[in-house]
Design an enzyme around this catalytic site. Structure first.
Site, PDB file in Angstrom:
ATOM      1  CB  THR A  53     120.884 110.084  49.249  1.00  0.00           C
ATOM      2  OG1 THR A  53     119.545 110.412  49.613  1.00  0.00           O
ATOM      3  CG2 THR A  53     120.960 109.889  47.756  1.00  0.00           C
ATOM      4  CG  PHE A 108     122.381 113.522  38.537  1.00  0.00           C
ATOM      5  CD1 PHE A 108     121.128 113.062  38.914  1.00  0.00           C
ATOM      6  CD2 PHE A 108     122.873 114.677  39.131  1.00  0.00           C
ATOM      7  CE1 PHE A 108     120.369 113.732  39.864  1.00  0.00           C
ATOM      8  CE2 PHE A 108     122.117 115.362  40.083  1.00  0.00           C
ATOM      9  CZ  PHE A 108     120.863 114.880  40.450  1.00  0.00           C
ATOM     10  CE  LYS A 162     117.159 104.232  43.874  1.00  0.00           C
ATOM     11  NZ  LYS A 162     118.248 105.220  44.010  1.00  0.00           N
ATOM     12  CG  HIS A 178     112.972 106.365  45.507  1.00  0.00           C
ATOM     13  ND1 HIS A 178     113.516 107.630  45.519  1.00  0.00           N
ATOM     14  CD2 HIS A 178     111.622 106.534  45.509  1.00  0.00           C
ATOM     15  CE1 HIS A 178     112.529 108.523  45.512  1.00  0.00           C
ATOM     16  NE2 HIS A 178     111.368 107.880  45.508  1.00  0.00           N
ATOM     17  NE  ARG A 236     119.403 104.856  49.669  1.00  0.00           N
ATOM     18  CZ  ARG A 236     118.541 105.855  49.710  1.00  0.00           C
ATOM     19  NH1 ARG A 236     118.578 106.731  50.718  1.00  0.00           N
ATOM     20  NH2 ARG A 236     117.638 105.996  48.763  1.00  0.00           N
ATOM     21  CG  ASN A 285     120.910 105.056  46.518  1.00  0.00           C
ATOM     22  OD1 ASN A 285     120.025 104.570  45.818  1.00  0.00           O
ATOM     23  ND2 ASN A 285     120.895 106.319  46.916  1.00  0.00           N
ATOM     24  NE  ARG A 297     113.604 110.845  53.477  1.00  0.00           N
ATOM     25  CZ  ARG A 297     114.245 110.925  52.312  1.00  0.00           C
ATOM     26  NH1 ARG A 297     113.822 110.234  51.276  1.00  0.00           N
ATOM     27  NH2 ARG A 297     115.306 111.692  52.191  1.00  0.00           N
TER      28      ARG A 297
END
Length: 136
Positions: A92, A58, A10, A117, A104, A114, A86
């Site tokens: 998350t 959100f 991100k 993704h 993360r 965070n 993951r």
């Protein structure tokens, strides 16, 4: 069986210079990067990507954030690639759910920023890959 998953680094991860670290973790895990692109996401792509959250309060913040600056979109392949990515990414919520040693857990403090993704299922992976890489 080889599986594919979409990964995003991100805008916060790109801005903080974490691309190399994240790519290295992917490669050390034994996953293969089959597509990688640095881009600024347009609003249409972001809204399609986050469509499942369209009715949540959100949603606008998610779309604004993901389109705010360059990000890395990629496709990673390998046995159990979705679960493996993951695991690398961590929970998350980077403070409450991501353990140290995960991306993360090591590099994020807020759910909204965070760092990465990843698709959460084979169905999501195919849908998300078709949004970000329609020619794959």
């Amino acid at each position: 069986m080889t599986e594919r998953t979409l990964i995003l680094i991100k805008p916060d991860g790109v801005e903080r210079g974490l691309i190399g670290e994240i790519i290295a973790r992917i490669e050390r895990k034994g996953l293969k990067i089959s597509a990688l692109d640095l881009r600024v996401a347009d609003r249409e792509t972001a809204e399609k990507h986050y469509a499942e959250h369209a009715d949540k309060p959100f949603f606008g913040e998610l779309v604004n954030f993901i389109t705010s600056a360059p990000l890395i979109a990629g496709v990673v392949e390998g046995p159990r690639a979705i679960e493996a990515w993951r695991q690398l990414a961590g929970g998350t919520d980077p403070v409450a759910k991501a353990t140290p040693g995960t991306i993360r857990g090591d590099f994020a403090l807020e759910v909204s920023t965070n760092v990465v993704h990843g698709s959460d299922s084979p169905e999501s992976a195919e849908r998300e890959i078709s949004i970000w890489f329609p020619n794959l």
